[in-house]
Design a protein around this motif. Structure first.
Motif, PDB file in Angstrom:
ATOM      1  N   LEU A 218      37.333  72.642  17.893  1.00  0.00           N
ATOM      2  CA  LEU A 218      38.016  72.584  19.189  1.00  0.00           C
ATOM      3  C   LEU A 218      37.014  72.672  20.334  1.00  0.00           C
ATOM      4  O   LEU A 218      37.163  71.991  21.350  1.00  0.00           O
ATOM      5  CB  LEU A 218      39.028  73.713  19.328  1.00  0.00           C
ATOM      6  CG  LEU A 218      40.372  73.536  18.627  1.00  0.00           C
ATOM      7  CD1 LEU A 218      41.367  74.541  19.170  1.00  0.00           C
ATOM      8  CD2 LEU A 218      40.921  72.136  18.777  1.00  0.00           C
ATOM      9  N   THR A 256      41.672  61.581  21.887  1.00  0.00           N
ATOM     10  CA  THR A 256      41.535  62.810  21.095  1.00  0.00           C
ATOM     11  C   THR A 256      41.399  62.537  19.595  1.00  0.00           C
ATOM     12  O   THR A 256      40.467  63.052  18.964  1.00  0.00           O
ATOM     13  CB  THR A 256      42.685  63.783  21.427  1.00  0.00           C
ATOM     14  OG1 THR A 256      42.544  64.134  22.788  1.00  0.00           O
ATOM     15  CG2 THR A 256      42.636  65.043  20.589  1.00  0.00           C
ATOM     16  N   LEU A 339      42.184  73.624  25.693  1.00  0.00           N
ATOM     17  CA  LEU A 339      41.645  73.669  24.320  1.00  0.00           C
ATOM     18  C   LEU A 339      41.030  75.039  24.032  1.00  0.00           C
ATOM     19  O   LEU A 339      41.149  75.562  22.915  1.00  0.00           O
ATOM     20  CB  LEU A 339      40.585  72.574  24.127  1.00  0.00           C
ATOM     21  CG  LEU A 339      41.159  71.178  23.887  1.00  0.00           C
ATOM     22  CD1 LEU A 339      40.099  70.111  24.112  1.00  0.00           C
ATOM     23  CD2 LEU A 339      41.720  71.067  22.470  1.00  0.00           C
ATOM     24  N   ALA A 461      45.944  70.236  18.284  1.00  0.00           N
ATOM     25  CA  ALA A 461      45.462  69.810  19.607  1.00  0.00           C
ATOM     26  C   ALA A 461      45.809  68.349  19.880  1.00  0.00           C
ATOM     27  O   ALA A 461      46.119  67.958  21.005  1.00  0.00           O
ATOM     28  CB  ALA A 461      43.956  70.011  19.700  1.00  0.00           C
TER      29      ALA A 461
END
Ligand SMILES: CC(C)(COP(=O)(O)OP(=O)(O)OC[C@H]1O[C@@H](n2cnc3c(N)ncnc32)[C@H](O)[C@@H]1OP(=O)(O)O)[C@@H](O)C(=O)NCCC(=O)NCCS
Length: 501
Positions: A218, A256, A339, A461
């Protein structure tokens, strides 16, 4: 407060009152009858009486004093006294004891000095962790903890997870409505164009992937997205039009999975794969991770998980993204901050830990002892409990269904553990209403779909970035900076600075 209070009786003259004020260096005197406050005379009252031609040696205090008078007790919090004085327009208030006898006077100046209260600040006490405190208005979605229900823009999120594609929910979060067939195609095409990394960022990924420590995906993702923002020239939302903000948000959501898969593959010594335009968001993610087109049942299981975790009220990472956006900062800045919040084990870091707990328990005969020991020693069992739900987590219920339909020994074992943990939490923490949360079966489903454990939280995420971005776009329109207060509880200032040695 200043104590003892400077007092006069109502039959004394104004010049006597002035003499006492002057002698004690105070701006007011309390008018007392039998030790109790019956009024106040201030410098302003004296000025008003004499400036209109009155003779202070003749006028009696009782003729000009303000009465009735507010009093406060010595135990009243300074903050409350301050608010009371401000509301009534007083600058001095007598302080009384339990028998209503005057024991001192508190002035606005005393309060500001001692309690460090700013005149224009209304201080409001809130529960620790802001639990239950409403800090914003949103049209993005809501969680109803007592009903065990949550929705995205008025659609039941579990129903969306059963019936919709991830892209449809993504469109819904951005645009506020579900797409038509034409809008869907245009949206997917637009997002597909944005999922390629800028070459300058792609070039540094191999070095980064080789250097990052385990379980820091992350942090690496946050760094890379921030880097993309810098290379793309993402500007503060304050300076952007809504269309420009939307584009920055769409870009980060589209990128992402590309970043996560590239980092993962490079770490495993494999080359990153280019996204496949013919695959949906979830299937493409699994493809870019493993290099194999996934079984549709597994791709759908992951898609269900992704839809279920797009958004969930004002959770810690969403709040973080909104705080950063409220400063006018860029979309990548807000996503990178979110995040960071998600990386905490109490928020997004639980699914791999829940699975690790299943490994540690190992077999059904060890469940009772293992769970009991942990609860008694005050440990939190990962994948159980929730800050808002007081019912079963609806996400957990649906993911359990998905896990059961996928089947396998881990799924059977997980169900046994869940049953025991819930029963034992009920026995050892009665009345707390603790159940499995989204993370418990999320780990089981992701494991069953072949996702490596260090990709569990990054996969969370991947979906939540869409929810953050919907919140960021909404917050950017609001324009009010989120800036709460903290109560200073250290030693009283000001402390003289010691001479340097
Ligand atoms: C999610 C979480 C942070 C919510 O915390 P919270 O809002 O402070 O929880 P609550 O106020 O409902 O806790 C009430 C009580 O239940 C206990 N409790 C809550 N979750 C627990 C858990 N997973 N295991 C054991 N006890 C738990 C608390 O210790 C507290 O006990 P107490 O009243 O004796 O002090 C917490 O449940 C937790 O840490 N769970 C494990 C981590 C996890 O799965 N996170 C993912 C969340 S989706």
């Amino acid at each position: 407060m200043s104590s003892p209070a400077v007092t006069v009786s109502r039959d004394e003259t104004l010049s006597e009152a002035a003499r006492r004020m002057h002698g004690s260096h105070v701006g007011s005197v309390v008018v007392t009858v039998d030790g109790c406050a019956s009024g106040m005379v201030t410098e302003r009252d004296l000025l008003r009486a004499t400036a209109t031609g009155g003779d202070p040696t003749v006028i009696k205090v009782g003729e000009v004093m303000s009465s009735p008078v507010d009093t406060v007790t010595r135990h009243l919090p300074a903050r409350v006294a301050m608010l009371q004085m401000r509301e009534r327009g007083f600058r001095h208030v007598p302080v009384v004891d339990e028998l209503d006898h005057v024991i001192g006077v508190i002035s606005l100046r005393d309060l500001m000095r001692v309690a460090d209260i700013a005149l224009d600040t209304e201080i409001v006490e809130v529960p620790r962790g802001l639990k239950g405190v409403v800090v914003a208005e949103t049209e993005v979605g809501d969680v109803r903890g007592r009903e065990g229900f949550f929705h995205y823009r008025q659609y039941d999120a579990t129903e969306l997870a059963r019936k919709s594609t991830f892209e449809d929910v993504w469109f819904l979060m951005f645009e506020g409505r579900l797409p038509t067939a034409q809008e869907r195609a245009a949206f997917v095409a637009e997002a597909s164009l944005l999922r390629t990394l800028p070459s300058a960022v792609a070039a540094v990924l191999p070095m980064l992937a080789g250097a990052v420590a385990p379980d820091t995906s992350l942090a690496a993702l946050a760094g890379v997205l921030a880097m993309v923002g810098a290379v793309d020239g993402a500007r503060p939302v304050l300076d952007l039009t809504p269309a420009e903000r939307r584009r920055d948000a769409l870009r980060l959501c589209a990128l992402t999975p590309t970043v996560l898969c590239a980092l993962h593959r490079l770490k495993m010594g494999e080359a990153p794969l280019t996204p496949r335009p013919d695959l949906g968001h979830a299937a493409n993610y699994l493809w870019m991770l493993s290099g194999e087109v996934p079984d549709p049942e597994l791709a759908r299981a992951v898609e269900t998980y992704l839809i279920l975790t797009v958004d969930h009220g004002f959770n810690a990472s969403t709040f973080t993204s909104r705080v950063i956006t409220s400063t006018g900062a860029s979309v990548p800045a807000a996503v990178a901050g979110a995040l960071g919040a998600l990386s905490g084990p109490l928020h997004g870091g639980a699914p791999s830990r829940a699975l690790a707990a299943l490994d540690e328990i190992g077999s059904p005969d060890r469940i009772d002892e293992w769970v009991r020991e942990r609860i008694i020693s005050g440990e939190k069992l990962m994948g159980f409990g929730h800050a808002v739900y007081r019912t079963e987590d609806p996400r957990s219920a649906l993911l359990k269904e998905v896990a059961v339909s996928l089947g396998g020994p881990l799924v059977d074992f997980a169900q046994q553990v869940e049953q025991h943990v819930v029963a034992m939490l009920n026995e050892l923490k009665p009345g707390r209403k603790l159940y499995a949360n989204v993370e418990f079966y999320a780990g089981v489903v992701m494991d069953r779909c072949g996702l490596p454990r260090d990709m569990f939280t990054p996969t969370f995420a991947l979906s939540r970035v869409v929810g953050w971005c919907a919140n960021i776009l909404e917050q950017a329109v609001d324009g009010k900076i989120i800036r709460p207060s903290a109560r200073y509880v250290g030693p009283p200032p000001p402390q003289p600075i010691p001479p340097s040695t």
